[in-house]
Design an enzyme around this catalytic site. Structure first.
Site, PDB file in Angstrom:
ATOM      1  N   HIS A  80      -5.279  -3.375  -0.623  1.00  0.00           N
ATOM      2  CA  HIS A  80      -4.719  -4.662  -0.366  1.00  0.00           C
ATOM      3  C   HIS A  80      -3.324  -4.671  -1.204  1.00  0.00           C
ATOM      4  O   HIS A  80      -2.421  -4.997  -0.664  1.00  0.00           O
ATOM      5  CB  HIS A  80      -5.540  -5.770  -0.799  1.00  0.00           C
ATOM      6  CG  HIS A  80      -6.851  -5.797  -0.351  1.00  0.00           C
ATOM      7  ND1 HIS A  80      -6.999  -6.281   0.971  1.00  0.00           N
ATOM      8  CD2 HIS A  80      -8.028  -5.422  -0.852  1.00  0.00           C
ATOM      9  CE1 HIS A  80      -8.194  -6.048   1.273  1.00  0.00           C
ATOM     10  NE2 HIS A  80      -8.951  -5.512   0.320  1.00  0.00           N
TER      11      HIS A  80
HETATM   12  C1  BDR Z   1      -7.657  -9.100  -3.331  1.00  0.00           C
HETATM   13  O1  BDR Z   1      -8.804  -9.202  -4.008  1.00  0.00           O
HETATM   14  C2  BDR Z   1      -8.963  -8.428  -4.927  1.00  0.00           C
HETATM   15  O2  BDR Z   1     -10.410  -8.094  -4.875  1.00  0.00           O
HETATM   16  C3  BDR Z   1      -8.284  -7.281  -4.729  1.00  0.00           C
HETATM   17  O3  BDR Z   1      -7.691  -6.558  -5.864  1.00  0.00           O
HETATM   18  C4  BDR Z   1      -7.058  -7.863  -3.868  1.00  0.00           C
HETATM   19  O4  BDR Z   1      -6.121  -8.495  -4.675  1.00  0.00           O
HETATM   20  C5  BDR Z   1      -8.165  -8.909  -1.753  1.00  0.00           C
HETATM   21  O5  BDR Z   1      -8.873  -9.787  -0.987  1.00  0.00           O
END
Ligand code: BDR
Ligand code: CA
Length: 307
Positions: free
Chosen positions: A236
């Site tokens: 992400h």
């Molecule tokens: C986001 O949530 C966190 O778990 C990850 O680091 C990312 O920023 C994804 O939904």
């Protein structure tokens, strides 16, 4: 001229790669790394951020920030990130945190910078919102706000909401109302950044540096996404950083966006109007498509430049 940025994060396995990518990239001048609790508690996210910055050999200051959202209770995400936030991978202790609190430092940097500053947010938006809500005029000093946050369809923490948006929806609402453009790397975008064992093996072969190898070790601990059929693990947060470094890897669309602040099951849901059905003011840009091979090449190539 490099883009002046503040990187606000909650490392976090994918944050870890985002931090390394930002510090490895000459297109960005990282003025500060600010840290919130998010994926795991602030004690862990701060330790991880300090360790990652020190691993690069850089002296970028790392500041502690909020350990909880503006409203409501703190909830972690250890299923993906492990109890310590980086999958149990042991990194050398980093330099101590710089003196000062994230929101104060963000305000100071915005006030003092000759150029407008880009805010990158890859965790709950609490620190950024605290800065802008306590001195709203400083929004004029913000070039843009680039977030990994939200989804235009299904969530990943509830059926409705993505983790960062859900963790502090009031903070996200502050950013959306601040008058500066908010760029969203949503779950639909990051679903195109699926890391497989083959991707990690490709990165490993690019060099023996400690940063690249640590990134591979960390990423190897992330389970494949059930939501995405087990095809890989969505990377992400580096998407938000990569947008600033190599925007040609993406397609983007101006849109309007708001976030559901209600107490019900829709809390934290982002309402991203890609087709301007609401007629609302266009306050955001949503990143829609990603050249995944180019993105993985960017990450591998840049991390291989680090020690
Ligand atoms: C986001 O949530 C966190 O778990 C990850 O680091 C990312 O920023 C994804 O939904
Ligand atoms: Ca994150």
């Amino acid at each position: 001229m490099p883009i002046q940025v503040i990187l606000d994060c909650d490392p976090g396995t994918d944050d870890a790669l985002a931090v390394l990518l930002a510090l490895a990239s000459p297109e960005l001048n990282v003025l500060a790394v600010t840290v919130a609790g998010g994926n795991v508690g602030l004690t862990h996210t701060l330790r991880n951020a300090r360790a990652l910055v020190s691993l690069t050999g850089r002296d970028t200051p790392v500041y502690a920030g909020a350990d909880r959202p503006l409203l409501g209770a703190f909830v972690s995400e250890t299923g993906v990130h492990g109890q310590d936030g980086i999958g149990g991978v042991v990194l050398p202790e980093g330099a101590p945190p710089a003196p000062g609190l994230a929101a104060d430092v963000i305000r100071r940097i915005l006030r003092d910078s000759v150029e407008p500053v880009t805010l990158i947010g890859i965790g709950p938006a609490t620190n950024l919102a605290l800065a802008l809500t306590t001195e709203p005029a400083l929004a004029e000093r913000v070039a843009q706000i680039v977030l990994m946050s939200g989804a235009w369809a299904e969530g990943n923490v509830t059926p409705a909401a993505e983790f960062n948006a859900w963790s502090d929806p009031e903070a996200l609402a502050v950013l959306l109302a601040c008058g500066r453009p908010v760029v969203f790397a949503t779950l639909e975008l990051t679903a195109q950044a699926l890391v497989t064992q083959a991707v990690i093996a490709g990165w490993r072969g690019l060099g023996a540096g400690r940063c690249l190898q640590a990134a591979c070790d960390i990423q190897a601990t992330v389970p494949a996404s059930r939501r995405l059929g087990g095809a890989g693990a969505p990377l992400h947060d580096p998407c938000a950083v990569a947008w600033l470094i190599q925007p040609e890897l993406f397609t983007a669309r101006p849109c309007s966006a708001r976030v559901d602040l209600g107490p019900g099951p829709g809390r934290g849901r982002t309402l991203i109007d890609r087709w301007n059905r609401t007629g609302d003011k266009l306050n955001a840009v949503v990143l829609e498509t990603l050249d995944a091979p180019g993105f993985f090449d960017l990450i591998g190539g840049r991390l291989a430049l680090l020690p």
